[in-house]
Scaffold this active site. Structure first.
Site, short mmCIF file in Angstrom:
data_model
loop_
_atom_site.label_atom_id
_atom_site.label_comp_id
_atom_site.label_asym_id
_atom_site.label_seq_id
_atom_site.Cartn_x
_atom_site.Cartn_y
_atom_site.Cartn_z
N ARG A 49 -36.45 26.88 -67.69
CA ARG A 49 -36.54 27.36 -69.07
C ARG A 49 -35.19 27.88 -69.54
NH1 ARG A 49 -35.20 31.90 -68.21
NH2 ARG A 49 -35.17 32.38 -70.42
N ALA A 51 -32.75 27.66 -73.28
CA ALA A 51 -32.31 26.49 -74.04
C ALA A 51 -31.31 25.59 -73.30
CB ALA A 51 -31.76 26.94 -75.38
N ARG A 92 -40.79 20.59 -75.44
CA ARG A 92 -40.70 21.87 -76.17
C ARG A 92 -39.97 21.62 -77.48
NH1 ARG A 92 -39.23 27.08 -72.83
NH2 ARG A 92 -40.50 27.97 -74.51
N ASP A 241 -32.05 29.75 -79.30
CA ASP A 241 -32.61 28.42 -79.00
C ASP A 241 -32.15 27.39 -80.02
OD1 ASP A 241 -34.56 30.37 -77.57
OD2 ASP A 241 -34.82 28.39 -76.67
N ASN A 251 -34.81 32.55 -81.69
CA ASN A 251 -34.76 33.01 -80.29
C ASN A 251 -36.15 33.54 -79.95
OD1 ASN A 251 -33.23 33.45 -77.84
ND2 ASN A 251 -33.38 35.64 -78.26
O1 MRU Z 1 -39.34 30.35 -73.68
P1 MRU Z 1 -38.02 30.50 -72.99
O2 MRU Z 1 -38.07 31.42 -71.81
O3 MRU Z 1 -37.40 29.17 -72.67
O4 MRU Z 1 -37.11 31.20 -74.09
C1 MRU Z 1 -35.77 31.45 -73.80
C2 MRU Z 1 -35.06 32.20 -74.85
O5 MRU Z 1 -35.59 32.51 -75.89
C3 MRU Z 1 -33.61 32.46 -74.61
O6 MRU Z 1 -33.20 33.65 -75.22
C4 MRU Z 1 -32.78 31.30 -75.21
O7 MRU Z 1 -33.26 30.07 -74.74
C5 MRU Z 1 -31.35 31.41 -74.89
S1 MRU Z 1 -31.05 31.03 -73.21
C6 MRU Z 1 -29.41 31.06 -72.88
#
Ligand code: MRU
Length: 355
Positions: A49, A51, A92, A241, A251
Site C-alpha cells: 500500500r 501511493a 485502487r 495519493d 490523502n
Molecule cells: O490506503 P493507503 O494505506 O494506501 O493510503 C496511503 C496514504 O494515504 C498515504 O498517505 C499516501 O499514499 C502517501 S504514501 C507515500
C-alpha cells in the site's frame, strides 16, 4: 543516508517479495507474489500500500507476468499482458502513481514492435519496472534532503497515515525529511495519528519510526486538533495519493481536518510527494475519484465487531484537502510554493517522463 530504513518490496526475477503490511506490527511476514491475481489481491487488501509502492508493485506485477510468457506467440503475449494491466488498473482508484506506472509499462509494450520477440519485450518491461523502483529510491532521497531544512532542533512533527518507507521503495515521502534530519543529528519527535479505520499510523508509522530509533508517540486521530491548537506541534508533514494542478490533493481520510486545524493554529502544513503523484490532467480536487472501501473495516477492529449488528457504516478511504491549507509541496524537484497552478505545472515542462 544511503540505505533505506525499510525494504517493503524486492524483485526476485520470477516473483516479487513484499512485507505483508496487513500483519504489521505483530509479524514481519514476507509474501511472494507471482500471478497477476496475487498482485491484484495484495494491492486491494493493502498487503502492499501507499501511493508510490502501489505503482512499483503494479509495474513489477506486469514484469513478472511477462517473464512467464516469453515462449508464447506475440499475439498471446500482448493479449495476456494487456489483460494484466487492465486488472491491476482496477485495483485502487485514487492514487495517481498506479496509473502513471502502468502507463509506462503499457508504453513499453506499445513501443516494442511485433518484429521483436516476447523475450526482448519482457527484458524491456523488467528494466522499466526496476527503473521505476530505482527512481523512487532517488526521489525519496531528494525529498528527504529538500524537506529536512523545515525541521529544526526540538521540533514536534505531526503526521497522518503512513507516508514512510513502507509506502514507497524505502525512504518514504512525508517521513523522508524526518529520517534525513534525524540522521543529521537533529532532535525531533513525531506524533503519529492512529488513522482509523485501518490504523496505518498506529501500526505502520509507529513500527518503522520506532525501528529506526526515532521518538514516536501515537495519538487518536481526534487528538490532533487540540495538540495543534495548544502549540504542541511545530510542523505537519503528510503524503499524498493524488495532487491536482491547483494544489488540491487527496490523502488518507482525516487529512483535511488536520490541515484545517493546522491552518487555524498557524502551524506549517507540508505535503511530500514525488512528481508521479501529480495528476497533470486534473485541475481541481473535486475531480479526484475517492475510493470507498468495505464497511467491515469500520464495523470491526481486529476481527471483533464494535458496532451493533445491523447498523450501517460508510467508509471513504481518502479525502481532499484544498490548496489554501497547504504551506508547500516537498518534491524531488525541491519545495514548491504557491501559486500552485503555475509552479506545479512547471515540474511537467522540465521532465520528459511526465509527457
Ligand atoms: O490506503 P493507503 O494505506 O494506501 O493510503 C496511503 C496514504 O494515504 C498515504 O498517505 C499516501 O499514499 C502517501 S504514501 C507515500
Amino acid at each position: 543516508m544511503h540505505e533505506p530504513p525499510v525494504k517493503p518490496i524486492e524483485w526476485c526475477g520470477d516473483e516479487v517479495k513484499i512485507i505483508d503490511q496487513r500483519r504489521l506490527p505483530g509479524e514481519e511476514h514476507i509474501l511472494s507474489l507471482r500471478t497477476t491475481g496475487e498482485f491484484e489481491e495484495a494491492i486491494k487488501t493493502l498487503a502492499v500500500r501507499g501511493a508510490p509502492l502501489i505503482g512499483i508493485a503494479a509495474a513489477m506485477g506486469v514484469a513478472v507476468a511477462s517473464r512467464r510468457l516469453v515462449s508464447s506467440t506475440w499475439a498471446e503475449f500482448e493479449t495476456s499482458l494487456r489483460e494484466s494491466i487492465q486488472v491491476l488498473h482496477g485495483t485502487r482508484p485514487t492514487a495517481s502513481n498506479l496509473f502513471w506506472a502502468l502507463k509506462r509499462m503499457e508504453k513499453i509494450l506499445e513501443d516494442t514492435t511485433h518484429d521483436e520477440s516476447p523475450e526482448a519485450c519482457s527484458r524491456a518491461l523488467v528494466k522499466e519496472a526496476l527503473g521505476i523502483y530505482e527512481e523512487d529510491l532517488e526521489m525519496g532521497i531528494k525529498i528527504g534532503k529538500a524537506g529536512a531544512g523545515l525541521i529544526r532542533d526540538g521540533f514536534s512533527i505531526l503526521t497522518h497515515c503512513n507516508a514512510g518507507g513502507l509506502a514507497t521503495s524505502g525512504f518514504g515521502t512525508a517521513l523522508a525529511p524526518v529520517y534525513w534530519a534525524f540522521n543529521k543529528g537533529v532532535q525531533l519527535k513525531v506524533y503519529a495519528d492512529e488513522t482509523r479505520p485501518l490504523l496505518q499510523g498506529a501500526r505502520l508509522t509507529a513500527w518503522e519510526l520506532a525501528r529506526a530509533g526515532i521518538d514516536v508517540t501515537v495519538i487518536c486521530d481526534s487528538a490532533a486538533h487540540i495538540m495543534l491548537s495548544r502549540a504542541k506541534i511545530d510542523l505537519v508533514l503528510v503524503g499524498a495519493d493524488r495532487i491536482t494542478l491547483s494544489g488540491d490533493f487527496a490523502n488518507k481520510i482525516g487529512t483535511r481536518g488536520v490541515a484545517m486545524s493546522a491552518h487555524a493554529a498557524g502551524v506549517p502544513f507540508y505535503v511530500a510527494a514525488p512528481s508521479s503523484t501529480i495528476d497533470f490532467d486534473l485541475e481541481k480536487g473535486a475531480q479526484i475519484p475517492i475510493e470507498e472501501r468495505d464497511a467491515l473495516e469500520v464495523t470491526h477492529v481486529g476481527g471483533v465487531r464494535i458496532t451493533p449488528p445491523g447498523v450501517a457504516a460508510y467508509n471513504p478511504a481518502f479525502d481532499v484537502t484544498p490548496a489554501e491549507y497547504v504551506s508547500g509541496f516537498i518534491t524531488e524537484k525541491g519545495l514548491i510554493n504557491p501559486p500552485y497552478l503555475e509552479n506545479l505545472a512547471s515540474i511537467r515542462s522540465d521532465d520528459p517522463q511526465m509527457h
